[in-house]
Design an enzyme around this catalytic site. Structure first.
Site, PDB file in Angstrom:
ATOM      1  N   GLY A  33      -0.078  -2.540   6.782  1.00  0.00           N
ATOM      2  CA  GLY A  33       1.276  -2.549   6.385  1.00  0.00           C
ATOM      3  C   GLY A  33       1.920  -1.948   7.624  1.00  0.00           C
ATOM      4  O   GLY A  33       3.032  -2.564   8.247  1.00  0.00           O
ATOM      5  N   HIS A  34       1.549  -0.851   8.080  1.00  0.00           N
ATOM      6  CA  HIS A  34       2.020  -0.287   9.153  1.00  0.00           C
ATOM      7  C   HIS A  34       2.017  -1.285  10.405  1.00  0.00           C
ATOM      8  O   HIS A  34       3.046  -1.144  11.137  1.00  0.00           O
ATOM      9  CB  HIS A  34       1.319   1.058   9.593  1.00  0.00           C
ATOM     10  CG  HIS A  34       1.286   2.163   8.312  1.00  0.00           C
ATOM     11  ND1 HIS A  34      -0.017   2.561   7.883  1.00  0.00           N
ATOM     12  CD2 HIS A  34       2.205   2.970   7.958  1.00  0.00           C
ATOM     13  CE1 HIS A  34       0.375   3.445   6.770  1.00  0.00           C
ATOM     14  NE2 HIS A  34       1.406   3.727   7.083  1.00  0.00           N
ATOM     15  N   GLN A  58       8.023  16.615   2.080  1.00  0.00           N
ATOM     16  CA  GLN A  58       8.448  15.591   1.261  1.00  0.00           C
ATOM     17  C   GLN A  58       7.364  15.541   0.112  1.00  0.00           C
ATOM     18  O   GLN A  58       7.304  14.721  -0.758  1.00  0.00           O
ATOM     19  CB  GLN A  58       8.534  14.316   1.979  1.00  0.00           C
ATOM     20  CG  GLN A  58       7.289  13.785   2.459  1.00  0.00           C
ATOM     21  CD  GLN A  58       7.484  12.360   3.244  1.00  0.00           C
ATOM     22  OE1 GLN A  58       8.159  12.365   4.209  1.00  0.00           O
ATOM     23  NE2 GLN A  58       7.020  11.368   2.731  1.00  0.00           N
ATOM     24  N   GLY A 144       9.126  -0.060   5.457  1.00  0.00           N
ATOM     25  CA  GLY A 144       8.650  -0.929   4.742  1.00  0.00           C
ATOM     26  C   GLY A 144       9.546  -1.206   3.312  1.00  0.00           C
ATOM     27  O   GLY A 144       9.999  -0.173   2.747  1.00  0.00           O
ATOM     28  N   LYS A 145       9.635  -2.294   2.917  1.00  0.00           N
ATOM     29  CA  LYS A 145      10.282  -2.469   1.647  1.00  0.00           C
ATOM     30  C   LYS A 145       9.484  -1.850   0.543  1.00  0.00           C
ATOM     31  O   LYS A 145       9.830  -1.715  -0.916  1.00  0.00           O
ATOM     32  CB  LYS A 145      10.759  -3.940   1.397  1.00  0.00           C
ATOM     33  CG  LYS A 145      11.682  -4.355   2.046  1.00  0.00           C
ATOM     34  CD  LYS A 145      11.825  -6.105   1.948  1.00  0.00           C
ATOM     35  CE  LYS A 145      13.119  -6.605   1.828  1.00  0.00           C
ATOM     36  NZ  LYS A 145      13.139  -7.969   1.671  1.00  0.00           N
ATOM     37  N   ASP A 147       8.526   1.068   0.012  1.00  0.00           N
ATOM     38  CA  ASP A 147       9.384   2.354  -0.369  1.00  0.00           C
ATOM     39  C   ASP A 147      10.922   1.877  -0.478  1.00  0.00           C
ATOM     40  O   ASP A 147      11.488   2.480   0.481  1.00  0.00           O
ATOM     41  CB  ASP A 147       8.893   3.263   0.466  1.00  0.00           C
ATOM     42  CG  ASP A 147       7.442   3.527   0.692  1.00  0.00           C
ATOM     43  OD1 ASP A 147       6.938   4.084  -0.224  1.00  0.00           O
ATOM     44  OD2 ASP A 147       6.754   3.104   1.689  1.00  0.00           O
ATOM     45  N   GLN A 150      13.151   4.793  -0.638  1.00  0.00           N
ATOM     46  CA  GLN A 150      13.205   5.217   0.632  1.00  0.00           C
ATOM     47  C   GLN A 150      14.105   4.601   1.700  1.00  0.00           C
ATOM     48  O   GLN A 150      15.006   5.302   2.531  1.00  0.00           O
ATOM     49  CB  GLN A 150      11.924   5.538   1.174  1.00  0.00           C
ATOM     50  CG  GLN A 150      11.832   6.163   2.575  1.00  0.00           C
ATOM     51  CD  GLN A 150      10.357   6.319   3.207  1.00  0.00           C
ATOM     52  OE1 GLN A 150      10.008   7.254   2.782  1.00  0.00           O
ATOM     53  NE2 GLN A 150       9.820   5.574   3.721  1.00  0.00           N
ATOM     54  N   SER A 183      -1.766   4.120   1.991  1.00  0.00           N
ATOM     55  CA  SER A 183      -2.572   5.002   2.356  1.00  0.00           C
ATOM     56  C   SER A 183      -3.296   5.642   1.288  1.00  0.00           C
ATOM     57  O   SER A 183      -4.492   5.948   1.415  1.00  0.00           O
ATOM     58  CB  SER A 183      -1.987   6.052   3.480  1.00  0.00           C
ATOM     59  OG  SER A 183      -1.343   5.500   4.535  1.00  0.00           O
TER      60      SER A 183
END
Ligand code: AMP
Length: 273
Positions: A33-34, A58, A144-145, A147, A150, A183
């Site tokens: 993903g990253h 966070q 990324g979608k 999150d 966020q 992760s």
């Protein structure tokens, strides 16, 4: 690839960059993903900066800050292979000061759903991303979608503070069987991983219902909860792009979100219709 850990070294390296800078902020334990974010940044920019920083502000008390996976060496290799120019791996002491100015996430967007379950989480996110933007001064920043909330909050932050950065949203990367990469997936036992699959299955079912013409949020949510009956669902939400709840799903406007606990692991996922 240069690796820097101090503010001064980061500034020095940033100062040498001419042309566009693409930035991918992460908490490390990098996965595909990253990597999709990094690749896109690589395609679109003259320089690519990645940060790996497990941001303490966070995490809420009692969350997984201490045991959050840390994979510095593997992350370094992944970044190197992906053609990253600058990898920033600071300590918290370099990023945070005493009695500092703090940002607050939006009163609505920052405190519903994820923000309701994790009050203050998005305050920490905007705080650290604002700092990282100030340091890296990116032209483009990739998020990324997965999150979704966020992403929306950071888009708002860039708009509200007139930041000279374009936020680029990226699709969620999944395992072949549908599980969204995270992760935190390393926490799952094989049995938990099997059960966790019901999250992406429920989202897929929802998407099929919508494609077949179903528009009732209530009916879709009921069906999704049925699919996820083996796990501890925290919320199912059907919202518009500004996270206002919807009674009726709208194509190209709705997002369906799930948060659930599988064993001790909290997972989130969503689909954008
Ligand atoms: P994290 O390291 O979890 O803070 O994530 C760093 C960035 O990678 C955030 O913008 C995430 O939304 C994004 N990201 C995490 N998981 C995925 C995924 N499965 N697909 C795409 N982007 C992701």
């Amino acid at each position: 690839m240069k690796i820097v850990r101090t503010i001064q070294a980061l500034r020095e390296e940033r100062g040498k960059m001419e042309g566009s800078v693409g930035f991918v902020p992460t908490m490390g334990a990098l996965h595909a993903g990253h990597l999709s974010l990094i690749r896109r940044a690589r395609e679109e920019n003259d320089h690519v900066v990645v940060s790996v920083f497990v941001n303490p502000t966070q995490f809420l008390p009692g969350e997984d800050l201490e045991k959050y996976p840390r994979r510095e060496e593997a992350d370094r290799l992944i970044c190197e292979k992906a053609g990253v120019d600058l990898l920033f791996m600071p300590d918290a002491s370099a990023i945070y000061h005493e009695d500092e100015v703090t940002l607050k996430a939006p009163a609505y967007l920052g405190y519903i759903l994820e923000g309701h379950r994790r009050p203050g989480h998005f305050d920490g996110v905007v705080q650290v991303v604002m700092k990282l933007f100030g340091l890296v001064q990116p032209d483009f920043a990739y998020f990324g979608k997965k999150d979704a909330q966020q992403l929306r909050i950071l888009q708002k932050m860039a708009e509200d503070f007139f930041l000279p950065v374009t936020i680029v949203p990226m699709e969620t990367v999944r395992e072949e069987d549908g599980l969204a990469l995270s992760s935190r997936n390393v926490y799952l036992s094989p049995e938990e991983r099997r059960r966790a699959l019901s999250i992406s299955k429920a989202l897929k079912r929802a998407s099929k219902m919508v494609m077949a013409g179903e528009r009732s949020a209530e009916a879709i949510e009921a069906e999704m909860r049925e699919v996820m009956r083996g796990i501890d669902v925290e919320y199912v939400a059907i919202v518009d792009r500004d996270f206002r709840p919807q009674e009726r799903v709208e194509l190209k406007k709705s997002i369906i979100l799930v948060a659930a606990r599988v064993g001790a692991t909290r997972l989130i996922d969503n689909i954008w219709l």
